[in-house]
Enzyme design. Structure first.
Site, PDB file in Angstrom:
ATOM      1  N   HIS A 318       0.860  -1.194   0.000  1.00 39.19           N
ATOM      2  CA  HIS A 318       0.000   0.000   0.000  1.00 39.19           C
ATOM      3  C   HIS A 318       0.886   1.230   0.000  1.00 39.19           C
ATOM      4  CE1 HIS A 318      -3.175   2.817   1.055  1.00 39.19           C
ATOM      5  NE2 HIS A 318      -4.013   1.882   0.681  1.00 39.19           N
ATOM      6  N   ASP A 376      -7.803  -5.611   0.055  1.00 38.87           N
ATOM      7  CA  ASP A 376      -8.240  -6.436  -1.083  1.00 38.87           C
ATOM      8  C   ASP A 376      -7.856  -7.889  -0.929  1.00 38.87           C
ATOM      9  OD1 ASP A 376      -7.353  -3.537  -2.592  1.00 38.87           O
ATOM     10  OD2 ASP A 376      -9.370  -4.346  -2.834  1.00 38.87           O
TER      11      ASP A 376
HETATM   12  C1  SDX Z   1      -6.215  -0.012  -2.919  1.00 35.40           C
HETATM   13  O1  SDX Z   1      -4.594   4.562  -2.168  1.00 35.40           O
HETATM   14  C2  SDX Z   1      -5.459   3.897  -1.531  1.00 35.40           C
HETATM   15  O2  SDX Z   1      -5.833   4.251  -0.417  1.00 35.40           O
HETATM   16  C3  SDX Z   1      -6.027   2.698  -2.244  1.00 35.40           C
HETATM   17  C4  SDX Z   1      -6.996   1.853  -1.456  1.00 35.40           C
HETATM   18  C5  SDX Z   1      -8.279   2.591  -1.182  1.00 35.40           C
HETATM   19  O3  SDX Z   1      -8.987   2.201  -0.246  1.00 35.40           O
HETATM   20  O4  SDX Z   1      -8.642   3.503  -1.987  1.00 35.40           O
HETATM   21  O5  SDX Z   1      -6.421   1.457  -0.221  1.00 35.40           O
HETATM   22  C6  SDX Z   1      -7.384   0.594  -2.228  1.00 35.40           C
HETATM   23  O6  SDX Z   1      -5.966   0.312  -4.047  1.00 35.40           O
HETATM   24  C7  SDX Z   1      -5.327  -0.955  -2.147  1.00 35.40           C
HETATM   25  C8  SDX Z   1      -4.076  -1.407  -2.968  1.00 35.40           C
HETATM   26  C9  SDX Z   1      -4.527  -2.524  -3.892  1.00 35.40           C
HETATM   27  N1  SDX Z   1      -3.490  -2.871  -4.863  1.00 35.40           N
HETATM   28  C10 SDX Z   1      -2.849  -4.032  -4.803  1.00 35.40           C
HETATM   29  O7  SDX Z   1      -3.000  -4.887  -3.918  1.00 35.40           O
HETATM   30  C11 SDX Z   1      -1.939  -4.278  -6.008  1.00 35.40           C
HETATM   31  C12 SDX Z   1      -0.575  -4.802  -5.514  1.00 35.40           C
HETATM   32  N2  SDX Z   1       0.110  -3.746  -4.797  1.00 35.40           N
HETATM   33  C13 SDX Z   1       0.826  -2.803  -5.524  1.00 35.40           C
HETATM   34  O8  SDX Z   1       0.963  -2.805  -6.867  1.00 35.40           O
HETATM   35  C14 SDX Z   1       1.456  -1.658  -4.746  1.00 35.40           C
HETATM   36  O9  SDX Z   1       1.814  -2.125  -3.506  1.00 35.40           O
HETATM   37  C15 SDX Z   1       0.584  -0.430  -4.620  1.00 35.40           C
HETATM   38  C16 SDX Z   1       0.108   0.035  -5.958  1.00 35.40           C
HETATM   39  C17 SDX Z   1      -0.588  -0.743  -3.764  1.00 35.40           C
HETATM   40  C18 SDX Z   1       1.432   0.660  -3.951  1.00 35.40           C
HETATM   41  O10 SDX Z   1       2.383   1.031  -4.876  1.00 35.40           O
HETATM   42  P1  SDX Z   1       3.528   2.106  -4.462  1.00 35.40           P
HETATM   43  O11 SDX Z   1       3.294   2.728  -3.151  1.00 35.40           O
HETATM   44  O12 SDX Z   1       3.707   3.004  -5.632  1.00 35.40           O
HETATM   45  O13 SDX Z   1       4.740   1.154  -4.235  1.00 35.40           O
HETATM   46  P2  SDX Z   1       5.723   0.736  -5.379  1.00 35.40           P
HETATM   47  O14 SDX Z   1       4.947   0.222  -6.551  1.00 35.40           O
HETATM   48  O15 SDX Z   1       6.673   1.858  -5.606  1.00 35.40           O
HETATM   49  O16 SDX Z   1       6.457  -0.499  -4.699  1.00 35.40           O
HETATM   50  C19 SDX Z   1       7.443  -0.263  -3.692  1.00 35.40           C
HETATM   51  C20 SDX Z   1       8.327  -1.506  -3.752  1.00 35.40           C
HETATM   52  C21 SDX Z   1       8.761  -1.852  -5.174  1.00 35.40           C
HETATM   53  O17 SDX Z   1      10.019  -2.487  -5.102  1.00 35.40           O
HETATM   54  P3  SDX Z   1      11.361  -1.535  -5.351  1.00 35.40           P
HETATM   55  O18 SDX Z   1      11.153  -0.898  -6.739  1.00 35.40           O
HETATM   56  O19 SDX Z   1      11.360  -0.517  -4.241  1.00 35.40           O
HETATM   57  O20 SDX Z   1      12.500  -2.534  -5.322  1.00 35.40           O
HETATM   58  O21 SDX Z   1       7.602  -2.652  -3.272  1.00 35.40           O
HETATM   59  C22 SDX Z   1       7.460  -3.603  -4.340  1.00 35.40           C
HETATM   60  C23 SDX Z   1       7.763  -2.871  -5.633  1.00 35.40           C
HETATM   61  O22 SDX Z   1       8.290  -3.750  -6.614  1.00 35.40           O
HETATM   62  N3  SDX Z   1       6.055  -4.038  -4.284  1.00 35.40           N
HETATM   63  C24 SDX Z   1       5.644  -5.300  -4.405  1.00 35.40           C
HETATM   64  C25 SDX Z   1       4.236  -5.238  -4.229  1.00 35.40           C
HETATM   65  N4  SDX Z   1       3.860  -3.972  -4.043  1.00 35.40           N
HETATM   66  C26 SDX Z   1       4.983  -3.235  -4.068  1.00 35.40           C
HETATM   67  N5  SDX Z   1       6.327  -6.463  -4.651  1.00 35.40           N
HETATM   68  C27 SDX Z   1       5.553  -7.576  -4.712  1.00 35.40           C
HETATM   69  N6  SDX Z   1       4.200  -7.613  -4.554  1.00 35.40           N
HETATM   70  C28 SDX Z   1       3.514  -6.455  -4.311  1.00 35.40           C
HETATM   71  N7  SDX Z   1       2.182  -6.481  -4.163  1.00 35.40           N
END
Ligand code: SDX
Length: 442
Positions: A318, A376
């Site tokens: 998140h 989720d």
């Molecule tokens: C919702 O914003 C909100 O409040 C949203 C929400 C709401 O109520 O409105 O809470 C609802 O959207 C919840 C989130 C649902 N999405 C997912 O579950 C999809 C999987 N998660 C992600 O893609 C990700 O974690 C996000 C989109 C939720 C957050 O993305 P960020 O903050 O931009 O983080 P990032 O993509 O920059 O990742 C940071 C690091 C990365 O590695 P590095 O580049 O630093 O080496 O963490 C890794 C990412 O590769 N990473 C993951 C991961 N999520 C982040 N690695 C594996 N699995 C994951 N799920």
């Protein structure tokens, strides 16, 4: 940049200014404090003073508004709706009472709730001509595509609540959206399975009404299971609002141009559909199905850690929560309640989910990147147990989030500081050059 001097007090909610030094020139910017949470540095005059923009793709460090509605402390795993903790609301309140709270800022008295509940209940029907919109879609259209189209079309039916400058019309539009979203969502579901639409009923609560519109058939009476309707009501509460997430920011940006509220909510639905946002519950369940069995979990955890795989654990991570998502805890409890009630406690997908969570929470990759299960992760298993197909999961998220979108939209319209949103950019394209006629191009 020098840290602001907390001893220099500004206005009531301002601390001392922040100073930025650029090319030997110092620029002071006001620092404002909220009720709680991070202070903000007001950079609105930065371009005029320095000729520079700030740069923050994804808005990881950027506040686009002040708001009194919802507050998240990602480190503490705290979520407050108008100051009330989400777990207390999920335990003690109901979704319509939370709608009243988010819209009006205070929990309703008994009489206020009775009036609000009666008003919403009696506006759940949609114009009968709206039923014709559905026949234009293929039966296998994704219900979120249907929702974007039909909700956007509401502005063609309700001209008497599209004047955004009239507070009375803003309230009518807000109530209409909350009342009609479940009806439209259930129609999208019924259309996709070839069953007749079921009209809303005025003798049942909001969540029970949605269940009966989705699962009743004209041939026999439908009895709502109170455990399941209570679980769905709680799921709606958990999804109601969440600060300036992508879809809420979309609604605010659309609303800042003066677009009518129905069009703004349709824009929010479109944004929520993305798998990184509201589409994650559908993607999480699809992922659990793909994993299939507990013995396959380590292989998928390995893939999620391998950047080149492009695979992410859906339902994990998140932008704001760097500790457990407080909604996920309540969602997990609700998931177990529903599965136990339905005799599904041995659900193979639940076993996979529990094993995935156990491994991920121990794995140093996830611990170091603070990737915890989000709302989720368990919602998909619960919604599937309630009888919804995976394509409907994000639709239910949209039904619940409508109150958050419309409350934030109204707050934006009524905020004297708000003007049309128009971000700037860092241009990295070609410098000015002359046109080349086609016969002189190589
Ligand atoms: C919702 O914003 C909100 O409040 C949203 C929400 C709401 O109520 O409105 O809470 C609802 O959207 C919840 C989130 C649902 N999405 C997912 O579950 C999809 C999987 N998660 C992600 O893609 C990700 O974690 C996000 C989109 C939720 C957050 O993305 P960020 O903050 O931009 O983080 P990032 O993509 O920059 O990742 C940071 C690091 C990365 O590695 P590095 O580049 O630093 O080496 O963490 C890794 C990412 O590769 N990473 C993951 C991961 N999520 C982040 N690695 C594996 N699995 C994951 N799920």
């Amino acid at each position: 940049m020098n840290q602001h001097d907390p001893n220099q007090k500004g206005s009531a909610n301002q601390t001392g200014p922040a100073t930025m030094t650029l090319d030997g020139k110092s620029v002071q910017m006001p620092v404002r404090s909220g009720t709680t949470g991070p202070d903000v540095i007001d950079v609105s005059k930065l371009y005029a003073a320095t000729g520079c923009f700030t740069y923050d793709p994804g808005f990881t460090s950027t506040a686009n508004c002040s708001s009194k509605i919802t507050f998240i402390d990602g480190d503490k795993g705290q979520l407050l709706y108008r100051g009330y903790p989400i777990d207390q609301l999920a335990e003690n309140s109901n979704f319509l009472e939370v709608c009243y709270l988010l819209l009006n800022g205070e929990l309703p008295t008994k009489d206020e709730f009775r009036r609000f509940d009666s008003h919403i209940t009696r506006h759940t029907m949609v114009h009968e001509q709206m039923t014709r919109f559905f026949t234009g879609f293929r039966r296998d259209a994704h219900p979120m595509a249907v929702m974007v189209g039909v909700v956007g079309a509401l502005s063609a039916f309700y001209h008497d609540s599209t004047d955004i400058n009239d507070p009375v019309q803003r309230t009518i539009a807000a109530n209409r959206m909350i009342a009609k979203m479940p009806t439209i969502a259930s129609m999208a579901y019924k259309y996709s399975i070839g069953q007749p639409f079921i009209y809303p009923r005025n003798d049942v609560d909001y969540a029970s009404n949605f269940l009966q519109m989705c699962f009743a058939v004209p041939c026999e009476p439908y009895v709502v299971n109170p455990v399941l309707s209570k679980a769905l009501d709680r799921i709606f509460i958990l999804h109601a609002d969440h600060e300036q997430n992508a879809s809420t920011s979309t609604v605010r940006l659309a609303g800042s141009s003066g677009a009518n509220p129905f069009a703004c909510i349709a824009a929010g639905i479109a944004c929520l559909w993305g798998p990184a946002h509201g589409g994650a519950n559908e993607a999480a369940l699809t992922m659990l199905k793909e994993i299939g069995t507990v013995d396959k979990v380590p292989e998928y955890v390995k893939r999620a850690k391998d950047k080149t795989s492009g695979f992410r654990l859906m339902g994990f991570g998140h932008r704001v929560y760097k500790n457990y998502d407080p909604r996920a805890k309540v969602m997990q409890k609700t998931c177990h309640e529903v599965l136990n009630t339905l005799g599904l406690k041995d659900d193979p997908l639940l076993k996979v989910a529990i094993e995935l969570e156990r491994i991920a929470l121990q794995d140093e990759y996830f611990v170091e990147k603070k990737l915890y299960p989000n709302i989720d992760f368990y919602s998909g298993i619960t919604l599937r147990a309630l009888g919804f197909p995976v394509e409907m999961f994000t639709v239910l998220f949209a039904v619940a989030r409508t109150v958050g979108w419309i409350a934030q939209w109204r707050e934006m319209i009524e905020d004297p500081e708000q003007r049309i949103g128009r971000p700037r950019q860092l241009y990295i394209g070609p410098s000015e050059r002359d046109f080349v006629p086609v016969d002189r191009r190589s």
